[in-house]
Design an enzyme around this catalytic site. Sequence first.
Site, PDB file in Angstrom:
ATOM      1  N   SER A 149      21.125  37.104-114.468  1.00 10.25           N
ATOM      2  CA  SER A 149      21.119  36.045-113.381  1.00 10.25           C
ATOM      3  C   SER A 149      22.004  36.644-112.267  1.00 10.25           C
ATOM      4  CB  SER A 149      21.395  34.671-113.523  1.00 10.25           C
ATOM      5  OG  SER A 149      22.703  34.524-114.470  1.00 10.25           O
ATOM      6  N   ASP A 202      27.897  25.547-109.947  1.00 12.98           N
ATOM      7  CA  ASP A 202      28.174  25.677-111.519  1.00 12.98           C
ATOM      8  C   ASP A 202      29.485  26.537-111.652  1.00 12.98           C
ATOM      9  OD1 ASP A 202      27.434  28.138-110.803  1.00 12.98           O
ATOM     10  OD2 ASP A 202      25.508  28.392-112.062  1.00 12.98           O
ATOM     11  N   HIS A 258      27.865  31.374-111.172  1.00 12.85           N
ATOM     12  CA  HIS A 258      27.101  32.301-110.191  1.00 12.85           C
ATOM     13  C   HIS A 258      27.650  32.204-108.618  1.00 12.85           C
ATOM     14  CE1 HIS A 258      24.357  31.038-113.390  1.00 12.85           C
ATOM     15  NE2 HIS A 258      24.053  32.337-113.288  1.00 12.85           N
TER      16      HIS A 258
END
Length: 232
Positions: A59, A207, A210
């Site tokens: 990601s 979060d 990221h």
Amino acid sequence: MSKIHMLYNNVITTPIAIIKHIALKRLIFTIFTLFGSLYAATLPSHAQEIKKILAFGDSLTAGYGLGPGEGFTDQLQRTLIDLGTNVEVANAGVSGDTSSGGLSRLEWVLASTPDVDLVILALGANDALRGIQPEITRKNIDEMVSILKNKEIPVLIAGMIAPPNLGPVYGEKFNTIYPDTAKKYEVPLYPFFLDGVAGFIELNQNDRIHPNIKGVKIITTKMAPSIINALN
């Protein structure tokens, strides 16, 4: 002047004028050709060809949580171009991917992306988050680098660091995977993908894992010199 003399002068001077005109055109053409060649010779090689980079990761390279043009590959391409390196950066990131998942799809990705000049190998973050045994991650990273070396595809390993809550023993086993592999195969290493961003709330999404658009910009700026060196 007699008609004979005038006719004689015209017969003589007209071919001379034509010859001079042709010679002048040839001289001008030669000068422009010479200057064009000299200019082309002064251009850096990366300005004459497009280098293809494959960002192979999870990601973090896929651009999770970011809009069009904000992710790692898009920002990296702009950063490198701004620095004078003519590149195309292909996004081969899959959110949630582990090193095992990366190993299983590497051959397919390479087959569908020919003529790659550099692979940025950025996997392992999800391995650490899931507490996967470092020995498994090490084996997978090793095999992927081995595949790339056998195919004579240059690779830059983008390392990862285990979260401190997993303890010092796990951290020691995990964190040494990337420098050990880089040393074994004699490939360049960027020690920590999230260098300068991890732990800074203002540079990460909600979060806190990221990077946001500002964080990605820092990552690409810091990583760019290592990528340029690897391309060269």
